[in-house]
Scaffold this active site. Sequence first.
Site, PDB file in Angstrom:
ATOM      1  N   ARG A 121      81.076  24.227 -51.669  1.00 21.07           N
ATOM      2  CA  ARG A 121      80.300  23.988 -50.445  1.00 21.07           C
ATOM      3  C   ARG A 121      79.133  24.960 -50.253  1.00 21.07           C
ATOM      4  O   ARG A 121      78.633  25.126 -49.151  1.00 21.07           O
ATOM      5  CB  ARG A 121      81.210  23.992 -49.202  1.00 21.07           C
ATOM      6  CG  ARG A 121      82.269  22.890 -49.247  1.00 21.07           C
ATOM      7  CD  ARG A 121      83.070  22.827 -47.957  1.00 21.07           C
ATOM      8  NE  ARG A 121      83.997  21.709 -48.012  1.00 21.07           N
ATOM      9  CZ  ARG A 121      85.223  21.776 -48.505  1.00 21.07           C
ATOM     10  NH1 ARG A 121      85.670  22.924 -49.000  1.00 21.07           N
ATOM     11  NH2 ARG A 121      86.009  20.716 -48.519  1.00 21.07           N
ATOM     12  N   LYS A 143      64.078  22.918 -52.494  1.00 20.76           N
ATOM     13  CA  LYS A 143      64.411  21.533 -52.817  1.00 20.76           C
ATOM     14  C   LYS A 143      65.193  21.516 -54.123  1.00 20.76           C
ATOM     15  O   LYS A 143      64.743  22.055 -55.136  1.00 20.76           O
ATOM     16  CB  LYS A 143      63.147  20.691 -52.973  1.00 20.76           C
ATOM     17  CG  LYS A 143      62.585  20.159 -51.676  1.00 20.76           C
ATOM     18  CD  LYS A 143      61.485  19.152 -51.962  1.00 20.76           C
ATOM     19  CE  LYS A 143      60.973  18.517 -50.700  1.00 20.76           C
ATOM     20  NZ  LYS A 143      59.919  17.517 -50.999  1.00 20.76           N
ATOM     21  N   GLU A 185      49.937  20.967 -60.299  1.00 25.32           N
ATOM     22  CA  GLU A 185      50.448  21.436 -59.010  1.00 25.32           C
ATOM     23  C   GLU A 185      49.543  22.518 -58.420  1.00 25.32           C
ATOM     24  O   GLU A 185      49.391  22.618 -57.196  1.00 25.32           O
ATOM     25  CB  GLU A 185      51.880  21.958 -59.166  1.00 25.32           C
ATOM     26  CG  GLU A 185      52.894  20.912 -59.604  1.00 25.32           C
ATOM     27  CD  GLU A 185      53.292  19.944 -58.490  1.00 25.32           C
ATOM     28  OE1 GLU A 185      52.760  20.063 -57.369  1.00 25.32           O
ATOM     29  OE2 GLU A 185      54.142  19.064 -58.754  1.00 25.32           O
ATOM     30  N   LYS A 227      52.431  27.533 -50.761  1.00 22.83           N
ATOM     31  CA  LYS A 227      53.758  26.903 -50.695  1.00 22.83           C
ATOM     32  C   LYS A 227      54.663  27.648 -49.716  1.00 22.83           C
ATOM     33  O   LYS A 227      55.361  27.030 -48.900  1.00 22.83           O
ATOM     34  CB  LYS A 227      54.387  26.898 -52.098  1.00 22.83           C
ATOM     35  CG  LYS A 227      55.798  26.276 -52.183  1.00 22.83           C
ATOM     36  CD  LYS A 227      55.754  24.770 -52.111  1.00 22.83           C
ATOM     37  CE  LYS A 227      57.121  24.116 -52.293  1.00 22.83           C
ATOM     38  NZ  LYS A 227      57.520  23.928 -53.677  1.00 22.83           N
ATOM     39  N   GLU A 237      60.872  19.340 -44.413  1.00 25.22           N
ATOM     40  CA  GLU A 237      59.918  18.252 -44.556  1.00 25.22           C
ATOM     41  C   GLU A 237      59.946  17.283 -43.388  1.00 25.22           C
ATOM     42  O   GLU A 237      59.905  16.054 -43.562  1.00 25.22           O
ATOM     43  CB  GLU A 237      60.146  17.508 -45.888  1.00 25.22           C
ATOM     44  CG  GLU A 237      58.907  16.800 -46.409  1.00 25.22           C
ATOM     45  CD  GLU A 237      59.061  16.277 -47.823  1.00 25.22           C
ATOM     46  OE1 GLU A 237      59.018  15.063 -48.004  1.00 25.22           O
ATOM     47  OE2 GLU A 237      59.224  17.116 -48.731  1.00 25.22           O
ATOM     48  N   ARG A 241      55.221  19.893 -44.443  1.00 23.17           N
ATOM     49  CA  ARG A 241      55.668  20.035 -45.833  1.00 23.17           C
ATOM     50  C   ARG A 241      55.450  18.762 -46.638  1.00 23.17           C
ATOM     51  O   ARG A 241      55.300  18.812 -47.870  1.00 23.17           O
ATOM     52  CB  ARG A 241      57.138  20.453 -45.889  1.00 23.17           C
ATOM     53  CG  ARG A 241      57.617  20.710 -47.314  1.00 23.17           C
ATOM     54  CD  ARG A 241      58.934  21.430 -47.394  1.00 23.17           C
ATOM     55  NE  ARG A 241      59.320  21.613 -48.791  1.00 23.17           N
ATOM     56  CZ  ARG A 241      60.321  22.381 -49.202  1.00 23.17           C
ATOM     57  NH1 ARG A 241      61.051  23.064 -48.326  1.00 23.17           N
ATOM     58  NH2 ARG A 241      60.593  22.489 -50.489  1.00 23.17           N
ATOM     59  N   ASN A 245      53.443  16.477 -51.182  1.00 22.14           N
ATOM     60  CA  ASN A 245      53.721  15.293 -51.996  1.00 22.14           C
ATOM     61  C   ASN A 245      52.447  14.548 -52.412  1.00 22.14           C
ATOM     62  O   ASN A 245      52.530  13.405 -52.864  1.00 22.14           O
ATOM     63  CB  ASN A 245      54.645  14.334 -51.232  1.00 22.14           C
ATOM     64  CG  ASN A 245      56.030  14.920 -51.027  1.00 22.14           C
ATOM     65  OD1 ASN A 245      56.605  15.503 -51.937  1.00 22.14           O
ATOM     66  ND2 ASN A 245      56.561  14.769 -49.827  1.00 22.14           N
ATOM     67  N   HIS A 248      52.511  12.344 -55.453  1.00 23.73           N
ATOM     68  CA  HIS A 248      53.879  12.246 -55.936  1.00 23.73           C
ATOM     69  C   HIS A 248      54.477  10.840 -55.797  1.00 23.73           C
ATOM     70  O   HIS A 248      55.338  10.456 -56.595  1.00 23.73           O
ATOM     71  CB  HIS A 248      54.768  13.267 -55.214  1.00 23.73           C
ATOM     72  CG  HIS A 248      54.596  14.660 -55.713  1.00 23.73           C
ATOM     73  ND1 HIS A 248      53.384  15.322 -55.684  1.00 23.73           N
ATOM     74  CD2 HIS A 248      55.480  15.536 -56.264  1.00 23.73           C
ATOM     75  CE1 HIS A 248      53.536  16.546 -56.182  1.00 23.73           C
ATOM     76  NE2 HIS A 248      54.788  16.684 -56.546  1.00 23.73           N
ATOM     77  N   HIS A 252      55.864   9.582 -59.026  1.00 27.64           N
ATOM     78  CA  HIS A 252      57.286   9.296 -59.226  1.00 27.64           C
ATOM     79  C   HIS A 252      57.485   7.878 -59.760  1.00 27.64           C
ATOM     80  O   HIS A 252      58.405   7.631 -60.553  1.00 27.64           O
ATOM     81  CB  HIS A 252      58.047   9.483 -57.919  1.00 27.64           C
ATOM     82  CG  HIS A 252      58.238  10.913 -57.538  1.00 27.64           C
ATOM     83  ND1 HIS A 252      58.806  11.304 -56.338  1.00 27.64           N
ATOM     84  CD2 HIS A 252      57.942  12.062 -58.194  1.00 27.64           C
ATOM     85  CE1 HIS A 252      58.846  12.628 -56.276  1.00 27.64           C
ATOM     86  NE2 HIS A 252      58.327  13.102 -57.390  1.00 27.64           N
ATOM     87  N   HIS A 265      56.290  15.691 -65.475  1.00 28.12           N
ATOM     88  CA  HIS A 265      56.115  15.533 -64.034  1.00 28.12           C
ATOM     89  C   HIS A 265      54.676  15.817 -63.610  1.00 28.12           C
ATOM     90  O   HIS A 265      54.065  15.036 -62.862  1.00 28.12           O
ATOM     91  CB  HIS A 265      57.085  16.470 -63.297  1.00 28.12           C
ATOM     92  CG  HIS A 265      56.879  16.497 -61.816  1.00 28.12           C
ATOM     93  ND1 HIS A 265      57.138  15.410 -61.006  1.00 28.12           N
ATOM     94  CD2 HIS A 265      56.432  17.482 -60.989  1.00 28.12           C
ATOM     95  CE1 HIS A 265      56.867  15.725 -59.752  1.00 28.12           C
ATOM     96  NE2 HIS A 265      56.430  16.961 -59.717  1.00 28.12           N
TER      97      HIS A 265
END
Length: 365
Positions: A121, A143, A185, A227, A237, A241, A245, A248, A252, A265
Amino acid sequence: MQPKQDHLNVELGERRYPIVIEEGSLGRMDLSPWVTGEQVLIVSNETVAPLYLEQARASFPGCRVDEVILPDGERYKTWETLNRIFDVLIDKQHTRRTTLVALGGGVIGDITGFAAATWQRGVDFIQIPTTLLAQVDASVGGKTGINHPQGKNMIGAFHQPRIVVADPLTLGSLPPTEMAAGMAEVIKYGLIRDEHFLSWLEEHMDHLMAMQPEPLKEAIRRSCECKAAIVAEDEREAGVRALLNLGHTFGHAIETHTGYSDWLHGEAVAAGMMMATDLSERLGYLNYNDSVRVRQLLIRARLPVNPPEGMSPVHFRALMQVDKKNVSGRVRLVLLRALGDAFVTEDFDPEAFEATLNHFCHPLD
């Protein structure tokens, strides 16, 4: 008490943590003060481990250090690979006071962070990014996750590291394609929030691609500053935030279409940023010269500005519909109001969107 370092901070209250950007820090810096107990599991891959595993082990004096070496590549960011980490944690009798260490690029950081978020956990983890993309983006912000065959990063958690240690010397072992992918990036930060940084990148791109140490360290620092500020303002987000993206959603779709194997990526994000730039121009936010600036900078960074051959508007629409950032079934995009000024919207002219898809699926050079 944590030792003092020359670093940036991600300001998250009691969970505040440093980003150390220092040449030679890997292997020389004592990271044991960031280990809660005495157990450490270093997670790396078959490419990075032969280069840097022993240096990483030396960073944890007095700790019991175990390791797990995973296959290299985005296509291995799966449940099956994640379970290899859990197998070692169980076999080596790690407890909830263990600390996981991600030694590698963005894939290793994502999957190690997710393992740390879910092992008993939630346990601590440390990021030691060894690629440009990971140093400027993936290692910062918490993330974590794995991919699903139908969508990238669909399974994951927010879980912040204790510390990020970025040693620019590790970038010397990267192939040119990986350096270029990371530069996508870096360029993103200039496009979304800092036109002055974008201009600086235009001035220094040749030096950066030649791996000149001072410009490279400055690019890493300025990217991490951007960042860190965004994450401190919006950790999960809910607002600003989402600007991170840019490119992205298109990117993606490219990664999913190619099976997470043919395109890196950063390469997919670069093509996606060009598509977002084109759509922003069609919607009247940017002018032709703005689009030319973006295109030329991406090309100078040796990045693609078109999606893969054979990828159709039908492919894009289908894959973008299942993107995790969508709202109420509507595609959500980051667009540019101006260079250095991004915004998030799901309210855009569908005809302009179709025109962008048709243009890039049948590129005109």
